[in-house]
Design a protein around this motif. Structure first.
Motif: not given
Length: 285
Positions: A68, A72, A74-75, A176, A244, A248-249, A252
């Motif tokens: 991370i 970043s 991301c979730e 998302n 989001s 992609a989640n 990640c």
């Protein structure tokens, strides 16, 4: 209750009885010493066993931070940031079911000063915002609610008149456009994209910022950790949207799991020493 919930028939041994009594018996077993028995109060696990877990945790934290990056969003990064020392000391964090509670458990920081709350409603996502309002009122401390877009839509009625309350309450919505947790399950690859979206992804297309604005609440979409921190540190109730992508989640999470697995699989003799602060509390006679 004695009810068997084991559809895959994988439970090897079942215990039915009062929870408190079982926990007391289990505690006695786990604290039994090699010489003093269950009443000695001495841990039966060796120092090496505990040191191994402490070392693995430290290695996992380093691996997560490496994946991370500082920019970043991301979730997992959002969960990590909201449990870190970067938020105001004394902050209360109310976490929704589904992916938010999992991301906090798996990837949360060890930042001090953040008190985490969570409860599960009848459908798993009921009452999250209401709980956050109650925590903010009861604690009189800055409070952050972390939930997904479906939970937000499900409980949008809790936003009614919230703008008139004098609460430091930031509602962080990871958006998302659907149920992200189902993208981790076998049906995500077993079904066609169209079938999966209809039955499990369930995109709703709701404008989260507009929904909050309809209730007179300040609302903003943030795109960086700095913007997220600035938004949750503002005074008064507000809604903070983090965009989001479900695919992609999943990717990640895959990178994070692989990095942690690689980090903790290194033999202890090869792992670099890690210094971990330890607090010891001793009670005298």
């Amino acid at each position: 209750t004695g009810r068997v919930i084991d559809p895959d028939h994988v439970v090897a041994r079942r215990f039915v009885g009062p929870i408190g009594e079982f926990c007391a018996l289990l505690t006695a077993e786990l604290t039994s010493g090699a010489t003093g028995g269950a009443t000695s109060g001495q841990p039966s696990r060796s120092p090496e066993w505990m040191a191994g877990w402490v070392r693995a945790e430290a290695q996992a934290q380093v691996a997560i931070s490496a994946v991370i990056s500082d920019d970043s969003m991301c979730e997992p990064a959002v969960s990590r940031l909201l449990t870190s020392a970067a938020v105001r000391p004394g902050t209360h964090l109310v976490v929704a079911s589904s992916m938010p509670i999992r991301d906090v458990e798996w990837f949360g920081s060890n930042g001090e000063g953040v008190t985490v709350h969570s409860n599960r409603g009848a459908n798993g996502i009921d009452g999250v915002i209401s709980t956050g309002i109650g925590v903010a009122l009861g604690s009189a401390r800055p409070t952050v609610v972390l939930l997904g877009d479906i939970a937000m839509c499900h409980e949008s009625s809790s936003l009614t008149a919230l703008a008139r309350r004098h609460l430091d309450l930031a509602i962080v919505v990871v958006d998302n456009d659907g149920g992200a947790i189902f993208s981790f399950l076998p049906q995500a690859t077993a079904l066609s994209d169209e079938q999966f979206e209809q039955l499990f992804g369930t995109p709703h297309g709701t404008d989260i910022v507009a929904l909050a604005a309809a209730h007179g609440l300040p609302a903003v979409t943030v795109e960086s950790p700095a913007e997220l921190l600035a938004a949750v540190h503002r005074n008064g109730p507000c809604v903070v949207r983090v965009a989001s992508d479900r695919a992609a989640n999943v990717a990640c999470h895959g990178r994070l799991h692989a990095a942690v697995a690689a980090a903790v699989s290194v033999p202890a003799s090869m792992a670099p020493p890690v210094r971990v602060p330890v607090q010891v509390q001793v009670q005298g006679d």
